[in-house]
Design a protein around this motif. Structure first.
Motif, PDB file in Angstrom:
ATOM      1  N   ASN A  10       0.804  -1.219   0.000  1.00 53.04           N
ATOM      2  CA  ASN A  10       0.000   0.000   0.000  1.00 53.04           C
ATOM      3  C   ASN A  10       0.834   1.265   0.000  1.00 53.04           C
ATOM      4  OD1 ASN A  10      -2.052  -1.821   0.178  1.00 53.04           O
ATOM      5  ND2 ASN A  10      -2.978  -0.987   2.029  1.00 53.04           N
ATOM      6  N   GLY A  13       3.056   6.175  -3.598  1.00 49.95           N
ATOM      7  CA  GLY A  13       2.751   7.604  -3.589  1.00 49.95           C
ATOM      8  C   GLY A  13       2.674   8.196  -2.203  1.00 49.95           C
ATOM      9  N   ILE A 190      -5.542   0.648  -4.460  1.00 48.62           N
ATOM     10  CA  ILE A 190      -4.511   1.670  -4.360  1.00 48.62           C
ATOM     11  C   ILE A 190      -4.385   2.422  -5.678  1.00 48.62           C
ATOM     12  CG2 ILE A 190      -2.058   2.088  -3.941  1.00 48.62           C
ATOM     13  CD1 ILE A 190      -3.675   1.301  -1.478  1.00 48.62           C
ATOM     14  N   LYS A 193      -6.755   5.232  -5.993  1.00 49.21           N
ATOM     15  CA  LYS A 193      -6.497   6.431  -5.192  1.00 49.21           C
ATOM     16  C   LYS A 193      -5.255   7.194  -5.641  1.00 49.21           C
ATOM     17  CE  LYS A 193      -6.501   4.292  -1.167  1.00 49.21           C
ATOM     18  NZ  LYS A 193      -6.442   4.113   0.309  1.00 49.21           N
ATOM     19  N   CYS A 194      -4.567   6.667  -6.653  1.00 50.76           N
ATOM     20  CA  CYS A 194      -3.311   7.286  -7.076  1.00 50.76           C
ATOM     21  C   CYS A 194      -3.487   8.173  -8.300  1.00 50.76           C
ATOM     22  CB  CYS A 194      -2.269   6.208  -7.389  1.00 50.76           C
ATOM     23  SG  CYS A 194      -1.573   5.415  -5.932  1.00 50.76           S
ATOM     24  N   SER A 266       1.315  10.142  -6.705  1.00 49.21           N
ATOM     25  CA  SER A 266       0.767  10.627  -5.440  1.00 49.21           C
ATOM     26  C   SER A 266      -0.485   9.835  -5.107  1.00 49.21           C
ATOM     27  CB  SER A 266       0.440  12.130  -5.516  1.00 49.21           C
ATOM     28  OG  SER A 266      -0.510  12.389  -6.544  1.00 49.21           O
ATOM     29  N   GLN A 267      -0.730   9.686  -3.815  1.00 44.31           N
ATOM     30  CA  GLN A 267      -1.903   8.958  -3.341  1.00 44.31           C
ATOM     31  C   GLN A 267      -2.659   9.810  -2.349  1.00 44.31           C
ATOM     32  OE1 GLN A 267      -3.092   5.012  -0.663  1.00 44.31           O
ATOM     33  NE2 GLN A 267      -1.069   5.090  -1.612  1.00 44.31           N
ATOM     34  N   SER A 268      -3.930  10.004  -2.614  1.00 41.96           N
ATOM     35  CA  SER A 268      -4.761  10.752  -1.690  1.00 41.96           C
ATOM     36  C   SER A 268      -5.107   9.865  -0.504  1.00 41.96           C
ATOM     37  CB  SER A 268      -6.046  11.222  -2.382  1.00 41.96           C
ATOM     38  OG  SER A 268      -6.911  11.835  -1.449  1.00 41.96           O
TER      39      SER A 268
END
Length: 310
Positions: A10, A13, A190, A193-194, A266-268
């Motif tokens: 996980n 990002g 994942i 969300k990226c 990037s991952q929020s």
């Protein structure tokens, strides 16, 4: 409670930093000889350390001396052979283990002692686990990257090494293509969300005219200019998005330039806001977004000269 949030699967990002999406990683391993005799380090795989151009089959360490050895190892898969999440500490200890053998000593009677001592050198597992637990970005630095990225210039193959050069006359323009894919090990939730942004970059390696080497200064022309968008956001959930980007770059000054691209991931973390979020190593509460920059493993070198030099 939220162990899965810290899983190496996980952590995409979440670790701000600059990485290279290569298949190998370089470690600097320190070995201290605390025995009373000189020892010889070796490895069953044939090399203790070094690089392709300067391999180190064995390393000799005198008594009381500590040395640092560069070790190149393949990046670690996030899944092991049994399909389970990899134990990073155990895998790294196994890959870097070395054998040592003491040199034969000359006795008081002038004869060489035949008996040699042997042993193994390993990274202390407990210390390594503490490092991995404290520095959550360790997985990003040692494991296989979440994306693969290739760059081609003027129709050349993205598989060409960074030493491959293109020679161009002054005033020429070439097309730069970048292509990326998300690795299969990244979980689907994942990926959702990226966000990934492809970005081109050019740097002047050797200015052709030192008196006008200021790119944006008052003296000398601009060394190069990009035509088209430098950045493109990739829609990871759109199967019709070919996940590529292209732009043209023109060179207006003689010199040696390096052209490459990176994928900014990037991952929020909006869905994981809470007291535990600050321990993630890359984002605080409130869903703040950080970026991991993954550079293509090979850049293209462009040598620009006067037309008569080509």
């Amino acid at each position: 409670e939220n162990v899965v949030d810290y899983s190496i699967l996980n952590r995409v990002g979440m670790d701000p930093g600059v990485h290279v999406s290569s298949d190998e990683v370089v470690l600097l391993m320190a070995v201290a000889n605390e025995t009373s005799s000189t020892i010889i380090l070796s490895n069953r795989k044939g090399l203790v350390g070094g690089f392709e151009g300067s391999p180190m089959p064995t390393v000799r360490i005198t008594s009381g001396v500590s040395v640092k050895i560069p070790v190149v190892i393949p990046r670690i898969d996030r899944f092991d052979e049994d399909g389970q999440v990899t134990d990073l500490a155990a895998e790294l200890v196994s890959r870097t283990a070395l054998q040592w053998e003491s040199e034969a000593l000359e006795g008081a009677d002038g004869e060489t002692e035949k008996i040699k001592r042997t042993g193994r050198v390993r990274i202390p597992s407990r210390c390594l686990r503490e490092i991995i637990d404290e520095h959550k970005s360790f997985a990003s630095r040692i494991c296989r990257p979440p994306v693969s990225l290739s760059v081609s210039v003027a129709g050349g193959s993205g598989e060409l090494g960074g030493k491959e050069e293109i020679s161009l006359p002054l005033g020429s323009a070439i097309r730069v293509d970048a292509s990326m894919t998300v690795q299969d090990w990244v979980p689907a939730d994942i990926v959702a969300k990226c966000k990934v942004t492809l970005e081109f970059c050019c740097a002047e390696k050797q200015p052709g005219n030192s008196s006008s080497s200021n790119p944006g200064g008052s003296s000398g022309p601009m060394p190069y200019m990009w035509c088209g968008q430098l950045r493109r956001t990739i829609d990871l959930l759109d199967d019709d998005d070919d996940k590529t980007h292209l732009a043209t770059i023109a060179f207006f000054r003689c010199g040696v330039f390096v052209v490459s691209a990176c994928a900014k991931v990037s991952q929020s973390l909006d869905n994981t806001v809470g007291p535990h979020t600050s321990g993630g190593g890359g984002s605080g509460a409130g869903g703040n977004v950080v970026e991991e920059s993954w550079w293509a493993p090979h850049a293209k070198v462009v040598r620009v000269g006067e037309p008569e030099e080509q």
